[in-house]
Design an enzyme around this catalytic site. Structure first.
Site, short mmCIF file in Angstrom:
data_model
loop_
_atom_site.label_atom_id
_atom_site.label_comp_id
_atom_site.label_asym_id
_atom_site.label_seq_id
_atom_site.Cartn_x
_atom_site.Cartn_y
_atom_site.Cartn_z
N GLY A 1 0.83 -1.20 0.00
CA GLY A 1 0.00 0.00 0.00
C GLY A 1 0.86 1.25 0.00
CB CYS A 2 0.19 4.73 -1.05
SG CYS A 2 -1.43 5.03 -0.31
CD1 TRP A 3 -2.29 5.63 3.56
CD2 TRP A 3 -0.83 6.99 4.52
NE1 TRP A 3 -2.85 6.88 3.58
CE2 TRP A 3 -1.97 7.74 4.17
CE3 TRP A 3 0.24 7.66 5.15
CZ2 TRP A 3 -2.10 9.11 4.42
CZ3 TRP A 3 0.12 9.02 5.40
CH2 TRP A 3 -1.03 9.72 5.05
CB SER A 4 2.28 -0.16 4.07
OG SER A 4 1.81 -0.44 2.77
#
Length: 305
Positions: free
Chosen positions: A115-118
């Site tokens: 994911g982008c945040w991760s």
């Protein structure tokens, strides 16, 4: 060699961006289904059977169904959803995360796109946990801001129509779907607090982690550990605190597959702020998928990026 690729969900935000990156490439033949057949299980199974690699740009439940549909076929899968990110049978597709990660991706039949945040949080924390500069059970808070495209077609439509305006926080109940993968791949035994925000702009993001200093943890040791970890190349770079000037813009890397990490703060005050900048639709989604595809196909990792 020409490789056949099927993007299941090619009309979504991530699928469209992947298609745009792959369409001009002479080494890729895209398999497409017309609108009337995109939800037809038989047509999709036929496309899986024809493809060397299929990229799943689907909601989580649909991605699980797609993986089951492709089971038993020789096709290799890249899943851009959250569905398989902590599944031990899938390789986590963050090539720069660990020394052997790229080789694991290259040999995998099933790869889960981060994911982008991760991507930002793991990129910052995993090397520091491995180096012993952040304890696995340390109380951590991760924050930041992302463009609204990270919310997919529904949120894009909200902003486009004017139904939603301005920035906002969300997921304050601590059930954000990226938290399990952040905890697992950053090497944390304690679940971090997560305070994400959406900005009133389309794409680009900043991820931040604040750390107290002391007991061998300084701005220099943090920067050095990150620089050593990512010295092997790839799309991740560690930049100095003065790289951005007084303001760090979340849109600084839009249109790229790059991830920039930096360490800020003041040793005398005992506070460090770790910062990751990336395009939530680039290294945080479609760019990472294309990078993983390149690694799986054995072509130059930067092709099309």
């Amino acid at each position: 060699m020409v490789w056949s690729v099927f993007i299941d969900g090619e009309v979504g935000t991530t699928g469209l961006q992947i298609r745009d990156r792959l369409a001009p490439r002479p080494d890729i033949r895209l398999i497409s289904l017309d609108e009337t057949r995109r939800k037809d299980a038989g047509a999709r199974a036929e496309a899986y059977g024809e493809a060397d690699v299929a990229i799943l740009c689907l909601p989580d439940d649909a991605a699980r169904e797609a993986a089951a549909l492709a089971a038993g076929l020789p096709v290799r899968l890249i899943d851009a959803s959250t569905a398989h990110r902590v599944d031990p049978d899938w390789v986590f597709g963050f090539a720069e995360m660990a020394k052997d990660q790229r080789a694991a991706i290259a040999g995998a039949k099933r790869v889960s796109n981060p994911g982008c945040w991760s991507t930002g949080a793991i990129g910052l924390l995993a090397p520091l946990v491995a180096a012993g500069l952040v304890a696995a059970d340390e109380a951590l808070a991760i924050s930041g801001v992302s463009g609204y495209t990270g919310g997919g077609k529904a949120m894009i439509a909200e902003f486009a129509s004017g139904a939603t305006t301005g920035s906002f926080m969300y997921a304050t109940g601590q059930h954000h779907k990226h938290l399990p993968e952040i905890q697992r791949y950053a090497g944390l035994s304690r679940r971090p607090a997560f305070l994400p925000s959406v900005g009133d702009y389309d794409q680009g993001m900043v991820v931040q982690v604040a750390l107290p200093l002391g007991a061998g943890r300084s701005l220099a040791t943090l920067h050095g550990a990150l620089a050593d970890h990512y010295a092997g190349g790839g799309f991740v770079s560690v930049v100095g605190a003065d790289h951005y000037g007084a303001r760090i813009h979340p849109q600084a890397l839009n249109g790229t597959n790059r991830l920039e990490l930096s360490v800020h703060g003041d040793d005398a005050l005992g506070v460090a702020v770790l910062v990751a900048v990336l395009d939530n639709l680039g290294k945080g989604a479609s760019g990472a998928a294309v990078q993983n595809l390149n690694i799986m196909l054995g072509v130059d990792e930067v092709t099309g990026l």
